[in-house]
Design an enzyme around this catalytic site. Sequence first.
Site: not given
Length: 254
Positions: A11, A22, A47, A49, A54, A78, A108, A199-200, A222
């Site tokens: 990810n 920046r 992913h 959004r 991001h 995703e 998230t 996830h995590d 990720g």
Amino acid sequence: MKLEKTKLSVNINKIATLRNARGKNTPDLIYFAKIILKSKACGLTAHPRPDERHIRYTDILELNQLLKNYPNKEFNIEGYPSDNFIDLIKQVKPQQCTLVPDSPEALTSNAGWSFIKHKPLLKQITQELKSSQIRVSLFLDPFIMNKKQYTALREISPNRIELYTSAYAENYKNQSILHQYKQCANQVNQLNMQVNAGHDLNQQNLSELLKTVPQIKEVSIGQALIATALEEGILNTINKYIKIIDKVFEADFL
């Protein structure tokens, strides 16, 4: 029968997060995507959004173009199935689309689908994407699953589910939690669906999960992967900067 080895999809959201801080192009997302695609990872996960904090929608188009040079790698996109997101998926046609239930403002992904509540929406979108030869995966929380949820999931009929592994990651040595994931994966397989996970996940907890649930086809990682890359590379990078400074001040004109 020997199980197929679990694949890793990287990810790259956090690389884009750092770039966006920046407003320029450092780090260069495409540059790092190429490094990932040249590795043994099976491909990229992104992913996008609505606020594009991001990954941007334009990034998805660039990454998709890049992936055409790597026919053996996969693109997993995703997102929440908004109209804009589904339009993007139909345009790009990634190998896999993972649908998550989180609201646009969520920090998230933080929950699995209620398949009962969202069955009409998920069934319609799943059928549409599958008809376009896109593998569909749905985010699933083992701890909210019951007989009615599995019945609804069977009717929706995705290709895969993605085990939401937050609860496992928070207490990965708890055998009862691991058992819940194992039972869930077995139930999903009985519905003729495959299993992903994410996830995590990190270097400390990944091994035990795969030993317990070896039928996991793919893990998407990720945050922890990028954090570890920073940790393991920062000393080498600092030393390179020190060498640049040293070389200047060792020059004869000083």
